[in-house]
Design a protein around this motif. Structure first.
Motif, PDB file in Angstrom:
ATOM      1  N   ALA A 425       0.706  -1.065   0.064  1.00  0.00           N
ATOM      2  CA  ALA A 425      -0.253  -0.102   0.026  1.00  0.00           C
ATOM      3  C   ALA A 425       0.718   1.152  -0.022  1.00  0.00           C
ATOM      4  O   ALA A 425       0.424   2.336  -0.367  1.00  0.00           O
ATOM      5  N   ASN A 426       2.227   0.993   0.535  1.00  0.00           N
ATOM      6  CA  ASN A 426       2.943   2.295   0.440  1.00  0.00           C
ATOM      7  C   ASN A 426       3.470   2.737  -0.978  1.00  0.00           C
ATOM      8  O   ASN A 426       4.398   3.601  -1.272  1.00  0.00           O
ATOM      9  N   CYS A 427       3.021   1.924  -1.959  1.00  0.00           N
ATOM     10  CA  CYS A 427       3.027   2.096  -3.385  1.00  0.00           C
ATOM     11  C   CYS A 427       2.106   2.802  -4.203  1.00  0.00           C
ATOM     12  O   CYS A 427       1.180   2.102  -4.506  1.00  0.00           O
ATOM     13  N   ARG A 428       2.354   4.107  -4.211  1.00  0.00           N
ATOM     14  CA  ARG A 428       0.803   4.942  -4.247  1.00  0.00           C
ATOM     15  C   ARG A 428       1.064   5.873  -5.736  1.00  0.00           C
ATOM     16  O   ARG A 428       1.892   6.146  -6.019  1.00  0.00           O
ATOM     17  N   GLU A 429      -0.342   5.553  -6.186  1.00  0.00           N
ATOM     18  CA  GLU A 429      -0.504   6.124  -7.690  1.00  0.00           C
ATOM     19  C   GLU A 429       0.594   6.016  -8.791  1.00  0.00           C
ATOM     20  O   GLU A 429       1.008   6.662  -9.450  1.00  0.00           O
ATOM     21  N   THR A 430       0.694   4.576  -8.647  1.00  0.00           N
ATOM     22  CA  THR A 430       1.542   4.283  -9.667  1.00  0.00           C
ATOM     23  C   THR A 430       0.687   4.042 -11.184  1.00  0.00           C
ATOM     24  O   THR A 430      -0.699   3.700 -11.019  1.00  0.00           O
ATOM     25  N   ILE A 431       1.333   4.398 -12.198  1.00  0.00           N
ATOM     26  CA  ILE A 431       0.666   4.576 -13.405  1.00  0.00           C
ATOM     27  C   ILE A 431       1.281   3.232 -14.304  1.00  0.00           C
ATOM     28  O   ILE A 431       2.253   3.090 -14.680  1.00  0.00           O
ATOM     29  N   LEU A 432       0.123   2.494 -14.704  1.00  0.00           N
ATOM     30  CA  LEU A 432       0.465   1.261 -15.609  1.00  0.00           C
ATOM     31  C   LEU A 432      -0.364   1.347 -16.818  1.00  0.00           C
ATOM     32  O   LEU A 432      -1.583   1.664 -16.890  1.00  0.00           O
ATOM     33  N   PHE A 433       0.276   1.316 -17.915  1.00  0.00           N
ATOM     34  CA  PHE A 433      -0.345   1.647 -19.309  1.00  0.00           C
ATOM     35  C   PHE A 433       0.473   0.964 -20.296  1.00  0.00           C
ATOM     36  O   PHE A 433       1.823   1.264 -20.396  1.00  0.00           O
ATOM     37  N   GLY A 434      -0.142   0.234 -21.282  1.00  0.00           N
ATOM     38  CA  GLY A 434       0.501  -0.392 -22.287  1.00  0.00           C
ATOM     39  C   GLY A 434       1.511  -1.374 -22.203  1.00  0.00           C
ATOM     40  O   GLY A 434       2.075  -1.485 -23.237  1.00  0.00           O
ATOM     41  N   ASN A 435       1.597  -1.970 -21.347  1.00  0.00           N
ATOM     42  CA  ASN A 435       2.475  -2.966 -20.939  1.00  0.00           C
ATOM     43  C   ASN A 435       2.032  -4.491 -21.685  1.00  0.00           C
ATOM     44  O   ASN A 435       0.686  -4.667 -21.627  1.00  0.00           O
ATOM     45  N   MET A 436       2.825  -5.363 -22.152  1.00  0.00           N
ATOM     46  CA  MET A 436       2.395  -6.430 -22.839  1.00  0.00           C
ATOM     47  C   MET A 436       3.318  -7.798 -22.439  1.00  0.00           C
ATOM     48  O   MET A 436       4.662  -7.337 -21.949  1.00  0.00           O
ATOM     49  N   GLY A 437       2.977  -8.693 -22.554  1.00  0.00           N
ATOM     50  CA  GLY A 437       3.935  -9.961 -22.333  1.00  0.00           C
ATOM     51  C   GLY A 437       3.267 -11.141 -22.319  1.00  0.00           C
ATOM     52  O   GLY A 437       1.938 -11.308 -22.652  1.00  0.00           O
ATOM     53  N   SER A 438       4.141 -12.359 -22.155  1.00  0.00           N
ATOM     54  CA  SER A 438       3.406 -13.762 -22.068  1.00  0.00           C
ATOM     55  C   SER A 438       4.427 -14.683 -21.330  1.00  0.00           C
ATOM     56  O   SER A 438       5.472 -14.339 -21.128  1.00  0.00           O
ATOM     57  N   GLY A 439       3.680 -15.933 -21.018  1.00  0.00           N
ATOM     58  CA  GLY A 439       4.560 -16.863 -20.477  1.00  0.00           C
ATOM     59  C   GLY A 439       5.048 -16.451 -19.236  1.00  0.00           C
ATOM     60  O   GLY A 439       5.863 -17.274 -18.555  1.00  0.00           O
ATOM     61  N   ASN A 440       4.363 -15.561 -18.440  1.00  0.00           N
ATOM     62  CA  ASN A 440       4.859 -15.278 -16.963  1.00  0.00           C
ATOM     63  C   ASN A 440       3.909 -16.256 -15.926  1.00  0.00           C
ATOM     64  O   ASN A 440       3.081 -16.659 -16.176  1.00  0.00           O
ATOM     65  N   GLY A 441       4.813 -16.256 -14.859  1.00  0.00           N
ATOM     66  CA  GLY A 441       4.070 -17.222 -13.704  1.00  0.00           C
ATOM     67  C   GLY A 441       2.951 -16.802 -13.131  1.00  0.00           C
ATOM     68  O   GLY A 441       1.892 -17.671 -12.807  1.00  0.00           O
ATOM     69  N   GLU A 442       2.600 -15.344 -13.041  1.00  0.00           N
ATOM     70  CA  GLU A 442       1.539 -14.733 -12.579  1.00  0.00           C
ATOM     71  C   GLU A 442       0.851 -13.646 -13.484  1.00  0.00           C
ATOM     72  O   GLU A 442       1.539 -13.362 -14.368  1.00  0.00           O
ATOM     73  N   ASN A 443      -0.229 -13.197 -13.185  1.00  0.00           N
ATOM     74  CA  ASN A 443      -0.574 -11.971 -13.846  1.00  0.00           C
ATOM     75  C   ASN A 443      -0.056 -10.738 -12.923  1.00  0.00           C
ATOM     76  O   ASN A 443       0.845 -10.979 -12.022  1.00  0.00           O
ATOM     77  N   ILE A 444      -0.354  -9.537 -13.320  1.00  0.00           N
ATOM     78  CA  ILE A 444       0.017  -8.350 -12.598  1.00  0.00           C
ATOM     79  C   ILE A 444      -0.325  -8.387 -11.195  1.00  0.00           C
ATOM     80  O   ILE A 444      -1.544  -8.795 -10.916  1.00  0.00           O
ATOM     81  N   PHE A 445       0.549  -8.253 -10.254  1.00  0.00           N
ATOM     82  CA  PHE A 445       0.177  -8.242  -8.781  1.00  0.00           C
ATOM     83  C   PHE A 445       0.275  -6.888  -8.451  1.00  0.00           C
ATOM     84  O   PHE A 445       1.191  -5.950  -8.442  1.00  0.00           O
ATOM     85  N   ASP A 446      -0.918  -6.316  -7.698  1.00  0.00           N
ATOM     86  CA  ASP A 446      -1.048  -4.832  -7.624  1.00  0.00           C
ATOM     87  C   ASP A 446      -1.744  -4.712  -6.009  1.00  0.00           C
ATOM     88  O   ASP A 446      -2.790  -5.147  -5.694  1.00  0.00           O
TER      89      ASP A 446
END
Length: 456
Positions: A425-446
């Motif tokens: 929770a101390n990671c605040r107001e992060t901007i995520l946009f337009g990232n892509m990929g495949s074959g990763n072990g998990e989804n985006i962890f937020d």
């Protein structure tokens, strides 16, 4: 007097001078030296002898050359002899009007440091022209408060012992202190504690040099550096080779700014490829550019996690550009920005990490810890054994947060854990946009606060 007659007299005077004892002809003309050096000498002396700037002065036909052997230096690999006084005499003589001090092939043992004066070139014949210390630990060449010096084609070696004194003596090839407009090219640093050390200097160029078999261990942080720079301005460290160093290949610290680290190759080292470090009481490291470097096969032999980095920005690092670097097979972390939790403002911010290629990283590809307002964009990250990109906080003090970082347009593939992890929770107001990929072990962890996934 006509022109032909004048040329004949000049030629005759040169021939007469060459027949005099060496004590009266310790200098010789540029034309004379070129004829004795042959093709290799012509390439060295007629080429880029001086700084490539408007403050540099190109060598002309009247430039004087001083061969250190004419002053008594032997270069005969005799450990019990000291060539330092004779080389120093050549340097002091050249300093009177400027000139080129030539060190022919040989191993020249030094028992005291050499003091390099302003407005001279110190030129060797490549790796066969060796300056080597024979006693104690010191900087072989010392440039203090001097300007316009070129050091070219020399090899530097130390005594090759480990320092474990409570106050260790710093041994290195070249020491700069309040120097300006210095160029170091085509030099080799081996079997010595450190390569180049620079303090409070301006416009230093280190280009096409080799740092190999630098003496050191993981236990002593005074040994094993390639280039170490404190409060440096406008430096250029380009096209150098680093191999098997125990400490950082290139370090900028304490206010170093507006420098370029580019097109270097760093292989099989044990800590960081490039470090930018600024403590709470130091001036920020800012406006530096790290680009087009190849950093590969970095080995963590410490037994501790988080010991080996490709590139690291630690502390008060502002507005630096990290772009188009290739990082491959790094045991721990590819690129890390980290700040101290107890220092709210003096942490990494406004840095740009873009268009880098990272693969085969043993832990996280790119990690931001207690850092804010940074941009991570258009990087390619593959085959990380942990997360591709991680934003995290550490500690419980006022600076233990990571705010307003941007993660945009990155390609993340085959990361064992998450492609992107916003850790808490101390990671605040992060901007995520337009990232892509495949074959990763998990989804985006937020687990962050107010993460923005729709606006750039």
């Amino acid at each position: 007097m006509d022109e032909n007659r004048q040329k004949q007299l000049e030629s005759h005077s040169i021939n007469l001078a060459s027949d005099l004892p060496s004590s009266s002809t310790s200098s010789l003309s540029r034309r004379k030296l070129l004829s004795t050096l042959g093709a290799a000498g012509i390439a060295l002396a007629a080429g880029d002898l001086f700084l490539p700037s408007n403050k540099a002065h190109a060598a002309t036909s009247s430039t004087l050359f001083y061969n250190v052997k004419d002053f008594g230096a032997r270069g005969n690999r005799r450990y019990d002899e000291d060539d330092a006084p004779y080389i120093q005499s050549a340097i002091d003589t050249a300093a009177l009007s400027g000139g080129i001090v030539y060190i022919p092939p040989g191993m020249y043992f030094l028992k005291i440091p050499l003091r390099v004066s302003a407005n001279i070139t110190l030129m060797g014949a490549g790796s066969s022209s060796i300056l080597r210390s024979s006693t104690h630990k010191f900087g072989l060449l010392n440039l203090s408060a001097v300007q316009h010096v070129h050091i070219q084609g020399l090899s530097f070696q130390g005594i090759g012992s480990f320092g474990n004194a409570s106050v260790p003596r710093i041994e290195c090839g070249i020491t700069l202190d309040q120097a300006a407009d210095i160029t170091i090219t085509d030099c080799t640093f081996s079997m010595i504690d450190n390569g180049v050390k620079s303090v409070d200097s301006n416009r230093v160029v280190v280009e096409n040099c080799t740092f190999d078999n630098i003496i050191g261990t993981l236990d002593y942080d005074t040994q094993g550096y390639g280039i170490w720079c404190s409060n440096g301005k406008n430096h250029h460290f380009v096209q150098n080779q680093f191999n098997m160093l125990f400490q950082t290949c290139i370090t900028l610290t304490n206010g170093s700014s507006r420098s370029v680290i580019a097109r270097n190759r760093m292989q099989k080292c044990y800590q960081s490829g490039i470090d930018l470090i600024s403590g709470p009481k130091e001036e920020p490291c800012q406006f530096n550019t790290l680009c087009d470097n190849i950093i590969e096969n970095f080995i963590n032999s410490s037994g501790n996690n988080g010991y080996t980095y490709g590139i690291r920005l630690k502390g008060h690092c502002i507005s630096n550009m990290i772009t188009a670097n290739m990082l491959n097979d790094i045991d721990d972390i590819g690129i890390q920005l980290v700040g101290q939790a107890d220092t709210e403002q003096k942490r990494p911010h406004d840095n740009i990490i873009s268009n880098n290629q990272l693969q085969a990283i043993g832990n996280n590809g790119i990690a931001l810890i207690n850092a804010y307002d940074n941009q991570i964009r258009q990087n390619s990250i593959r085959n990380c054994k942990a997360d591709g990109i991680v934003i995290a906080s550490d500690g419980k003090d006022s600076g233990s947060y990571s705010d307003s970082n941007q993660i945009t347009g990155n390609s993340l593939n085959n990361c064992t854990k998450a492609p992107i992890r916003i850790a808490n929770a101390n990671c605040r107001e992060t901007i995520l946009f337009g990232n892509m990929g495949s074959g990763n072990g998990e989804n985006i962890f937020d687990k962050g606060t107010n993460t923005n996934t729709s606006t750039l």
